[in-house]
Scaffold this motif. Structure first.
Motif, PDB file in Angstrom:
ATOM      1  N   CYS A 147       0.840  -1.213   0.000  1.00  0.00           N
ATOM      2  CA  CYS A 147       0.000   0.000   0.000  1.00  0.00           C
ATOM      3  C   CYS A 147       0.866   1.251   0.000  1.00  0.00           C
ATOM      4  O   CYS A 147       1.988   1.266   0.499  1.00  0.00           O
ATOM      5  CB  CYS A 147      -0.909   0.000   1.218  1.00  0.00           C
ATOM      6  SG  CYS A 147      -2.235  -1.217   1.098  1.00  0.00           S
ATOM      7  N   LYS A 148       0.285   2.333  -0.549  1.00  0.00           N
ATOM      8  CA  LYS A 148       1.022   3.595  -0.630  1.00  0.00           C
ATOM      9  C   LYS A 148       0.973   4.334   0.698  1.00  0.00           C
ATOM     10  O   LYS A 148      -0.019   4.273   1.437  1.00  0.00           O
ATOM     11  CB  LYS A 148       0.405   4.493  -1.702  1.00  0.00           C
ATOM     12  CG  LYS A 148       0.533   3.986  -3.107  1.00  0.00           C
ATOM     13  CD  LYS A 148      -0.115   4.959  -4.054  1.00  0.00           C
ATOM     14  CE  LYS A 148      -0.011   4.491  -5.502  1.00  0.00           C
ATOM     15  NZ  LYS A 148      -0.592   5.453  -6.428  1.00  0.00           N
ATOM     16  N   ILE A 149       2.048   5.090   0.959  1.00  0.00           N
ATOM     17  CA  ILE A 149       2.113   5.940   2.131  1.00  0.00           C
ATOM     18  C   ILE A 149       3.097   7.056   1.841  1.00  0.00           C
ATOM     19  O   ILE A 149       4.064   6.886   1.073  1.00  0.00           O
ATOM     20  CB  ILE A 149       2.526   5.135   3.385  1.00  0.00           C
ATOM     21  CG1 ILE A 149       2.395   6.008   4.642  1.00  0.00           C
ATOM     22  CG2 ILE A 149       3.940   4.582   3.231  1.00  0.00           C
ATOM     23  CD1 ILE A 149       2.555   5.210   5.936  1.00  0.00           C
ATOM     24  N   GLU A 200     -12.604   0.602   4.382  1.00  0.00           N
ATOM     25  CA  GLU A 200     -12.589   1.956   3.846  1.00  0.00           C
ATOM     26  C   GLU A 200     -11.230   2.627   3.930  1.00  0.00           C
ATOM     27  O   GLU A 200     -11.057   3.731   3.407  1.00  0.00           O
ATOM     28  CB  GLU A 200     -13.630   2.832   4.584  1.00  0.00           C
ATOM     29  CG  GLU A 200     -13.347   3.074   6.048  1.00  0.00           C
ATOM     30  CD  GLU A 200     -13.776   1.932   6.958  1.00  0.00           C
ATOM     31  OE1 GLU A 200     -13.634   2.071   8.184  1.00  0.00           O
ATOM     32  OE2 GLU A 200     -14.244   0.916   6.421  1.00  0.00           O
ATOM     33  N   ALA A 201     -10.244   2.015   4.599  1.00  0.00           N
ATOM     34  CA  ALA A 201      -8.954   2.691   4.765  1.00  0.00           C
ATOM     35  C   ALA A 201      -7.890   1.708   5.271  1.00  0.00           C
ATOM     36  O   ALA A 201      -8.186   0.554   5.599  1.00  0.00           O
ATOM     37  CB  ALA A 201      -9.090   3.857   5.730  1.00  0.00           C
ATOM     38  N   LEU A 202      -6.659   2.221   5.304  1.00  0.00           N
ATOM     39  CA  LEU A 202      -5.533   1.506   5.909  1.00  0.00           C
ATOM     40  C   LEU A 202      -5.200   2.218   7.216  1.00  0.00           C
ATOM     41  O   LEU A 202      -5.044   3.437   7.249  1.00  0.00           O
ATOM     42  CB  LEU A 202      -4.311   1.534   4.973  1.00  0.00           C
ATOM     43  CG  LEU A 202      -3.040   0.881   5.515  1.00  0.00           C
ATOM     44  CD1 LEU A 202      -3.222  -0.625   5.650  1.00  0.00           C
ATOM     45  CD2 LEU A 202      -1.857   1.185   4.591  1.00  0.00           C
ATOM     46  N   GLU A 203      -5.130   1.442   8.288  1.00  0.00           N
ATOM     47  CA  GLU A 203      -4.909   2.039   9.609  1.00  0.00           C
ATOM     48  C   GLU A 203      -3.613   1.503  10.215  1.00  0.00           C
ATOM     49  O   GLU A 203      -3.402   0.281  10.274  1.00  0.00           O
ATOM     50  CB  GLU A 203      -6.093   1.745  10.526  1.00  0.00           C
ATOM     51  CG  GLU A 203      -6.061   2.555  11.817  1.00  0.00           C
ATOM     52  CD  GLU A 203      -7.329   2.364  12.625  1.00  0.00           C
ATOM     53  OE1 GLU A 203      -7.336   1.503  13.526  1.00  0.00           O
ATOM     54  OE2 GLU A 203      -8.324   3.073  12.341  1.00  0.00           O
ATOM     55  N   ILE A 204      -2.726   2.414  10.658  1.00  0.00           N
ATOM     56  CA  ILE A 204      -1.449   2.054  11.286  1.00  0.00           C
ATOM     57  C   ILE A 204      -1.447   2.645  12.690  1.00  0.00           C
ATOM     58  O   ILE A 204      -1.692   3.848  12.864  1.00  0.00           O
ATOM     59  CB  ILE A 204      -0.262   2.609  10.486  1.00  0.00           C
ATOM     60  CG1 ILE A 204      -0.327   2.102   9.036  1.00  0.00           C
ATOM     61  CG2 ILE A 204       1.061   2.213  11.145  1.00  0.00           C
ATOM     62  CD1 ILE A 204       0.673   2.764   8.126  1.00  0.00           C
ATOM     63  N   CYS A 205      -1.201   1.795  13.671  1.00  0.00           N
ATOM     64  CA  CYS A 205      -1.205   2.238  15.065  1.00  0.00           C
ATOM     65  C   CYS A 205       0.228   2.130  15.625  1.00  0.00           C
ATOM     66  O   CYS A 205       0.851   1.056  15.576  1.00  0.00           O
ATOM     67  CB  CYS A 205      -2.170   1.390  15.890  1.00  0.00           C
ATOM     68  SG  CYS A 205      -2.141   1.770  17.658  1.00  0.00           S
ATOM     69  N   PRO A 217      -5.888   6.280   2.898  1.00  0.00           N
ATOM     70  CA  PRO A 217      -6.617   5.394   1.975  1.00  0.00           C
ATOM     71  C   PRO A 217      -5.784   4.171   1.612  1.00  0.00           C
ATOM     72  O   PRO A 217      -4.572   4.243   1.476  1.00  0.00           O
ATOM     73  CB  PRO A 217      -6.889   6.281   0.756  1.00  0.00           C
ATOM     74  CG  PRO A 217      -5.869   7.355   0.827  1.00  0.00           C
ATOM     75  CD  PRO A 217      -5.608   7.603   2.282  1.00  0.00           C
ATOM     76  N   GLY A 218      -6.479   3.048   1.458  1.00  0.00           N
ATOM     77  CA  GLY A 218      -5.774   1.801   1.109  1.00  0.00           C
ATOM     78  C   GLY A 218      -5.551   1.716  -0.376  1.00  0.00           C
ATOM     79  O   GLY A 218      -6.326   1.093  -1.106  1.00  0.00           O
ATOM     80  N   THR A 253      -7.898   0.667  -5.412  1.00  0.00           N
ATOM     81  CA  THR A 253      -8.427   0.601  -4.053  1.00  0.00           C
ATOM     82  C   THR A 253      -8.088  -0.741  -3.416  1.00  0.00           C
ATOM     83  O   THR A 253      -8.238  -1.789  -4.022  1.00  0.00           O
ATOM     84  CB  THR A 253      -9.949   0.790  -4.086  1.00  0.00           C
ATOM     85  OG1 THR A 253     -10.215   2.043  -4.673  1.00  0.00           O
ATOM     86  CG2 THR A 253     -10.532   0.757  -2.693  1.00  0.00           C
ATOM     87  N   VAL A 254      -7.650  -0.666  -2.146  1.00  0.00           N
ATOM     88  CA  VAL A 254      -7.320  -1.894  -1.426  1.00  0.00           C
ATOM     89  C   VAL A 254      -8.607  -2.491  -0.898  1.00  0.00           C
ATOM     90  O   VAL A 254      -9.404  -1.811  -0.262  1.00  0.00           O
ATOM     91  CB  VAL A 254      -6.369  -1.578  -0.240  1.00  0.00           C
ATOM     92  CG1 VAL A 254      -6.024  -2.857   0.484  1.00  0.00           C
ATOM     93  CG2 VAL A 254      -5.117  -0.912  -0.754  1.00  0.00           C
ATOM     94  N   ASN A 255      -8.820  -3.727  -1.140  1.00  0.00           N
ATOM     95  CA  ASN A 255      -9.997  -4.432  -0.639  1.00  0.00           C
ATOM     96  C   ASN A 255      -9.544  -5.354   0.488  1.00  0.00           C
ATOM     97  O   ASN A 255      -9.125  -6.481   0.267  1.00  0.00           O
ATOM     98  CB  ASN A 255     -10.666  -5.225  -1.756  1.00  0.00           C
ATOM     99  CG  ASN A 255     -11.974  -5.816  -1.305  1.00  0.00           C
ATOM    100  OD1 ASN A 255     -12.486  -5.443  -0.251  1.00  0.00           O
ATOM    101  ND2 ASN A 255     -12.501  -6.721  -2.093  1.00  0.00           N
TER     102      ASN A 255
END
Length: 614
Positions: free
Chosen positions: A489-491, A526-531, A599-600, A611-613
């Motif tokens: 995924c992009k960041i 709906e998104a990519l989450e990094i904690c 966004p994923g 889009t990341v599914n």
């Protein structure tokens, strides 16, 4: 082939459409008017003719009743001896015609009969009246009475038929006058027997011949159109009266409409007579089943129909003219605000986003004008916001370039490398220098560049390696990636490093003990989450708010770069939108969790987005 040009302007289209729409109801109304009036005209014609014929037939019935009453008087006074005892001897006794008593009785009876006739309106209609007794009595009255042969009359079929009916009244068909010299060629014969009521034996007969004028005179005052024909028939189809007097006495029982009329009695039918369609109105007598018929010519009706056609056409064209005027008026009123809106749209296309109050109103077009004005205001606001965001973004990038390398950080790092070289004899120096080189190389590049999460974690790992050297392995970093596909995924480059750096400086270092930083990577629909979670001293809500609102300059001097948490949050929102960014949760003395939401989007070999599914 005719080439019909379609109207281009909305105004002309509306005029054409409104006119076409008006043509259909106008045509429908005209046709309805024509057929309804035609139907009403026909019904009125039938009603008027029926009313007239009913009136004539009522007069005929009255005339027939008078004739029957005269016949009844003769029948009663010659048959029932209890009525007048003076007349019984006249028909019961054998007389010598020279006898004075016979002469007296005969004269008395004649005077009584004649007086009775004079007392009615039938005198002029009696052609002949004969009262004949089997005893030789022969009493006569009427102009043709003396010229009627009593022996000849009894041979006629109509005489025999009526005698067979006995005392009952029975109107026979009109017949030729039996008189040798005729005042009227046709008569209505009335024959009734004279009965001796003592023994119920026939002792003579009475004969009344009514002229055909008895009926024909009733039609004198009835005016009909020149093309119309009126006639009266009996149940056998014999013409009792006809507009053409020559046809009286003839029969129409062979006509196709005869049975239909006789069956219905009264009403209206359409029939073909001599190849022409005629309307037949008819009415039946209540006395003797005679039927009066009127042939109503279609010529008069056709004239009326022609007038109806002209009126219908005039009505149609008046409707078209009126609808055309209304169409022009409506189209102008409808397209006038549209033209103003069109001019406004052209000004918007040329870059004029000023508000135009003239296009607003309370109707649908006015609401559209309000919407356009609102849209132009929004466009103005968005353009200003876009300019501000672009200026802000350029300012942030300039700051990133200006503060990519911090001299204090380089000094501390090189000092650490020096001690490693003394203690570990060069192996650690190699690793530290390698990590530092990679960090410097990526830091000097464009920080707005998107890289894969895998590459971002590799940069973070180089930074962590250096920090471990600095803090003597008192800082431990763990990575937990839910799915290895998420590493593609992009960041934005240098997103995680400032957050880990903040965790070390503000979370772990102040607690004077070793600490653990855990990086969780989770894919959501709906998104990519990094904690980024640390077990440091934590923060209060006020501290979190300050941290997201502003960067502390004294902290940036200690770190690898001058990129703070607020900076990272703003870069994410600028690039990906306001729904993405950083969220912080913390509990004092226990932990701090920094959530990065982006966004994923996958990174592929040709830099296409998808889009990341997850």
């Amino acid at each position: 082939m005719i080439n019909i040009k379609k109207p281009k302007s909305l105004k002309n289209k509306l005029i054409v459409y409104f006119t076409l729409i008006a043509v259909i109801p106008a045509l429908a109304i005209s046709l309805y008017y024509y057929y309804d009036e035609k139907k009403m005209l026909n019904a009125s014609m039938v009603q008027n003719a029926t009313s007239d014929l009913t009136y004539i037939m009522s007069n005929i019935d009255k005339q027939l009743k008078l004739a029957e009453q005269l016949s009844d008087w003769i029948f009663i006074n010659t048959t029932d001896i209890t009525v007048n005892s003076n007349y019984d001897k006249l028909f019961l006794k054998e007389w010598d015609k020279q006898d004075q008593e016979f002469v007296n009785h005969s004269m008395n009876f004649y005077n009584a009969v004649h007086s009775t006739i004079l007392g009615t309106s039938l005198e002029k209609y009696i052609s002949s009246l004969l009262i004949i007794g089997d005893n030789g009595v022969d009493i006569r009255d009427g102009l043709d009475a003396a010229l009627v042969d009593k022996d000849e009359i009894v041979q006629y079929d109509w005489f025999k038929r009526q005698m067979m009916n006995g005392w009952k009244v029975n109107w026979q068909p009109i017949v030729e006058n039996p008189a040798s010299v005729k005042t009227d060629p046709y008569i209505f014969p009335f024959i009734r027997p004279i009965i001796n009521t003592r023994n119920n034996q026939q002792i003579g007969w009475s004969f009344i011949a009514f002229k055909s004028s008895l009926i024909s005179d009733l039609f004198e005052n009835y005016a009909v159109n020149r093309e119309d024909v009126i006639f009266l028939i009996d149940p056998q189809g014999t013409l009792i009266f006809h507009s053409d007097g020559k046809r009286i006495g003839k029969s129409i029982h062979q006509e196709p409409y005869f049975k239909d009329i006789l069956h219905k009695g009264s009403g209206y039918i359409t029939a073909s007579i001599n190849g022409k369609e005629k309307n037949l109105v008819f009415c039946k007598s209540n006395v003797n089943d005679w039927v009066i018929i009127q042939e109503v010519s279609n010529a008069f009706l056709a004239k009326q129909k022609t007038t109806l056609v002209y009126i219908s056409i005039l009505l149609f064209f008046c409707s078209i003219c009126l609808s055309s005027v209304l169409s022009v008026f409506l189209s102008y009123n409808l397209t006038s605000p549209l033209r103003r809106i069109l001019k406004k749209m052209k000004r918007i296309a040329s870059g004029d986003f000023s508000k135009e109050p003239g296009i607003e109103g309370d109707d649908e077009l006015g609401m559209l004008g309000k919407g356009i004005n609102h849209m132009t205001e929004n466009i103005n606001g968005l353009m200003k916001q876009l300019l501000e965001e672009e200026s802000k973004k350029r300012h942030l990038e300039l700051r990133m370039l200006q503060s990519q390398i911090n001299p204090h950080f380089l000094y501390n790092t090189l000092n650490s490398i020096r001690w490693i070289a003394i203690i570990q004899k060069a192996d650690g120096v190699r690793d530290a220098i390698t990590s530092l080189g990679r960090l410097l190389k990526n830091t000097l590049g464009d920080t707005s560049q998107e890289i894969t999460l895998k590459e971002e974690l590799a940069l973070l790992n180089d930074y962590v390696l250096i920090q471990k050297l600095r803090y003597m392995e008192s800082v431990e970093v763990k990575y937990q990636v839910e799915n290895e596909d998420l590493l593609n995924c992009k960041i934005l480059k240098m997103t995680l490093q400032p957050l880990v750096e903040n965790a070390i400086f503000h979370g772990i270092e102040p607690k004077k003990d070793s600490g653990l930083i855990t990086i969780h990577v989770v894919g959501k629909p709906e998104a990519l989450e990094i904690c980024i979670e640390d077990d440091g001293i934590g923060m209060t809500e006020e501290q979190i708010e300050i941290l997201l609102r502003e960067d502390k300059q004294e902290d940036t001097k200690r770190g690898f770069s001058a990129i703070g948490i607020r900076n990272v949050n703003e870069r994410i929102k600028l690039v990906y939108g306001e729904q993405y960014g950083i969220h912080i949760e913390s509990k004092v003395g226990e932990y701090t969790r920094v959530f990065v939401r982006i966004p994923g989007l996958y990174m592929n070999s040709v830099e296409e987005r998808g889009t990341v599914n997850v």
